[in-house]
Design a protein around this motif. Structure first.
Motif, short mmCIF file in Angstrom:
data_model
loop_
_atom_site.label_atom_id
_atom_site.label_comp_id
_atom_site.label_asym_id
_atom_site.label_seq_id
_atom_site.Cartn_x
_atom_site.Cartn_y
_atom_site.Cartn_z
N GLN A 175 0.93 -0.86 0.09
CA GLN A 175 -0.52 0.39 -0.04
C GLN A 175 0.79 1.59 -0.04
N GLN A 176 2.00 0.72 1.13
CA GLN A 176 2.96 2.39 0.64
C GLN A 176 3.67 2.80 -0.65
N VAL A 177 3.63 1.95 -1.24
CA VAL A 177 4.33 1.82 -2.64
C VAL A 177 3.61 2.43 -3.95
N GLU A 178 2.27 1.86 -3.73
CA GLU A 178 0.84 2.47 -4.56
C GLU A 178 0.76 4.24 -4.65
N ALA A 179 0.93 4.39 -2.83
CA ALA A 179 0.42 5.58 -2.56
C ALA A 179 1.99 6.01 -2.88
N ARG A 180 3.20 5.97 -3.20
CA ARG A 180 4.23 6.44 -3.29
C ARG A 180 3.67 6.81 -5.16
N GLU A 181 3.45 5.98 -5.34
CA GLU A 181 3.59 5.95 -6.70
C GLU A 181 2.42 7.44 -7.03
N GLU A 182 0.89 7.37 -6.73
CA GLU A 182 -0.34 7.73 -6.89
C GLU A 182 0.43 9.19 -6.97
N GLN A 183 1.53 9.55 -5.40
CA GLN A 183 1.67 10.68 -4.95
C GLN A 183 2.37 10.74 -6.58
N ARG A 184 3.88 10.63 -6.51
CA ARG A 184 4.55 10.62 -7.91
C ARG A 184 4.13 11.04 -9.27
N ARG A 185 2.60 10.25 -9.77
CA ARG A 185 1.87 10.47 -10.40
C ARG A 185 1.14 12.17 -10.91
N LEU A 186 0.52 11.88 -9.57
CA LEU A 186 0.24 13.81 -9.30
C LEU A 186 1.02 14.56 -9.09
N ASN A 187 1.77 14.43 -8.23
CA ASN A 187 3.20 15.91 -8.36
C ASN A 187 3.49 16.03 -9.72
N ALA A 188 3.70 14.46 -10.67
CA ALA A 188 4.35 15.03 -11.76
C ALA A 188 2.91 15.84 -12.85
N GLU A 189 1.57 15.77 -13.16
CA GLU A 189 0.81 16.74 -13.40
C GLU A 189 0.38 17.56 -12.40
N LEU A 190 0.89 18.36 -11.65
CA LEU A 190 0.98 19.05 -10.63
C LEU A 190 1.94 20.17 -11.17
N ARG A 191 3.12 20.00 -11.54
CA ARG A 191 4.05 20.69 -11.86
C ARG A 191 4.26 20.77 -13.73
N LEU A 196 2.16 25.25 -16.96
CA LEU A 196 0.75 25.46 -18.69
C LEU A 196 0.39 26.92 -18.31
N LEU A 197 0.09 27.31 -16.68
CA LEU A 197 -0.65 28.09 -16.24
C LEU A 197 0.40 29.56 -16.00
N ALA A 198 2.12 29.27 -16.18
CA ALA A 198 2.79 30.30 -16.28
C ALA A 198 2.83 30.63 -17.21
N GLU A 199 2.84 29.72 -18.85
CA GLU A 199 2.57 29.61 -19.77
C GLU A 199 1.65 30.53 -20.32
N SER A 200 0.47 29.91 -19.59
CA SER A 200 -0.82 31.48 -20.31
C SER A 200 -0.78 32.00 -20.15
N SER A 201 -0.21 32.63 -18.40
CA SER A 201 -0.42 33.98 -17.50
C SER A 201 1.10 34.38 -18.24
N ARG A 202 2.00 34.17 -18.98
CA ARG A 202 3.13 34.73 -19.65
C ARG A 202 2.20 35.39 -20.77
N LEU A 307 -3.33 18.46 -25.21
CA LEU A 307 -1.81 17.99 -25.56
C LEU A 307 -1.63 17.43 -24.50
N LEU A 308 -1.48 18.91 -24.07
CA LEU A 308 -1.05 17.34 -22.09
C LEU A 308 -1.88 16.55 -21.85
N ARG A 309 -3.00 16.93 -21.65
CA ARG A 309 -3.98 15.26 -21.21
C ARG A 309 -3.86 14.82 -21.88
N CYS A 310 -3.67 14.11 -22.82
CA CYS A 310 -3.40 13.13 -24.44
C CYS A 310 -2.78 12.77 -23.24
#
Length: 395
Positions: A175-191, A196-202, A307-310
């Motif tokens: 469960q810890q390994v799966e939670a860590r992988e999910e956290q990594r995925r969410l962090n990558a999506e957040l970054r 993308l938001l920074a580029e849109s703001s610019r 494109l990012l979501r794809c």
């Protein structure tokens, strides 16, 4: 003092191997083992069978756990793993039978460590209970001291806590390994989303500045030039010369403002390079080969998000379902102003494509802008996906 970070799965695996090696310590004095069995009036062959079952158990355990924690298993591979689990249990029970001891419980604890990784939770719990009470005939067969059936049942119950502890430890680690992988995925999506938001703001700020320059300075400079034109007809002599010079400077300044506005508008595109690199960074067990155009700018923020979501959906599906080691992901801009995503992996593929919510969502996003998705797959040949998104035209 900072402790080094270890792979939890490999730690569990080697802990099981250490337990297995500890159970084999009687064979360091093999002659004593033979004499002890002979003293109990048991055949000498029991020692050889004990050693044979012990060796088979170790080989099967090593093979079964070589890729412990794999993301997903094919039905055939799962069937092989179930067979190997049965072999492990049989070897453990046979070792207890031939050794006339309770060391089978120690080996069944080793088996309990791998159950959460190979079986669904409910099936794993049922398997653990059944294998624990498979010790009853082992204890009932022991001659010295002799066990009645009720004593054998009680003795196997005493070992259940030890086996449950091993099972729960493995379950928590999983469960810890799966939670860590999910956290990594969410962090990558957040970054990626943050980039993308920074580029849109610019892009929005450049648009605002260009509009302000055009609407305010351009308007006032045009009015100034017109007034200087009128003044040039109302004055004579040296004053007219200065008015004409001022009019020329005003026209030059108006031309410079228009040029700056044009340059700002020409650079109005969202750069997806950093967002995509954040998305593919650090995906465990998958090597992503990313190929991007030299100038990767998308003018429409909505299309940039599509494109990012794809790309995100392609990576997620590859990790969860493809059993691939490599993913080749490239973006290509064709002469007709269409962005094409080419994705290919070296995974297991499928004889028949089953479209889930992720692929359906990708098709819907692309269809809003006149795009489409083409997928090709064959069993054992991986998945190949081509997604096309027009960069111009109405929604």
């Amino acid at each position: 003092m900072m402790l080094p970070q270890f792979n939890h799965i490999q730690l569990l695996r080697f802990a099981g191997l250490f337990q297995y090696a500890s159970v084999g310590t009687p064979f360091l004095r093999y002659r004593v083992v033979v004499d002890d069995l002979a003293a109990k009036q048991l055949p000498t062959s029991y020692a050889h069978l004990w050693l044979g079952c012990y060796i088979v158990f170790g080989i099967v355990y090593w093979y079964l756990t070589r890729d412990l924690g794999a993301r997903e298993r094919t039905p055939l591979r799962s069937g092989v793993q179930i067979t190997l689990l049965v072999v492990l249990n049989l070897m453990a029970v046979a070792i207890g039978w031939f050794s006339q001891s309770g060391i089978s419980a120690l080996l069944l604890a080793v088996v309990a460590v791998v159950l959460p990784w190979l079986l669904p939770l409910r099936v794993g719990i049922a398997w653990m209970v059944l294998q624990n009470f498979s010790l009853v005939p082992v204890f009932a067969s022991i001659r010295e001291p002799a066990f009645s059936l009720s004593d054998a049942f009680l003795q196997s119950s005493l070992y259940s806590g030890f086996i449950v502890l091993a099972f729960v430890t493995a379950l928590v680690t999983k469960q810890q390994v799966e939670a860590r992988e999910e956290q990594r995925r969410l962090n990558a999506e957040l970054r990626a989303t943050r980039a993308l938001l920074a580029e849109s703001s610019r892009l929005g700020e450049r648009m605002r500045i260009s509009r302000e320059l055009h609407d305010l300075m351009g308007h006032h400079l045009t009015a100034l030039s017109l007034n200087l034109e009128v003044a040039s007809h109302l004055v004579q002599g040296q004053a007219q010369t200065h008015v004409l010079q001022a009019q020329s400077v005003a026209k030059l300044l108006l031309g410079d403002v228009r040029e700056v506005v044009s340059q700002l508008r020409e650079g109005d595109s969202i750069d997806l390079t950093q967002a995509l690199r954040n998305l593919v960074e650090g995906v465990p067990g998958l090597q992503i080969h990313l190929d991007l155009p030299a100038q990767f700018g998308i003018e429409d923020p909505r299309r940039a998000q599509v494109l990012l979501r794809c790309a995100q959906e392609i990576i997620t599906n590859t990790v969860r379902h493809a059993q691939a080691r490599n993913l080749w992901l490239s973006f290509e801009l064709d002469p007709r102003r269409q962005m094409i995503i080419h994705a290919r992996d070296d995974g297991r593929g499928a004889s028949e494509l089953v479209q889930g919510n992720g692929l359906s969502g990708m098709r819907e996003r692309l269809a809003q802008f006149g795009g489409r998705v083409d997928i090709k797959t064959h069993a054992g040949r991986g998945f190949a996906l081509d997604a096309l998104l027009p960069l111009e035209g109405n929604t």
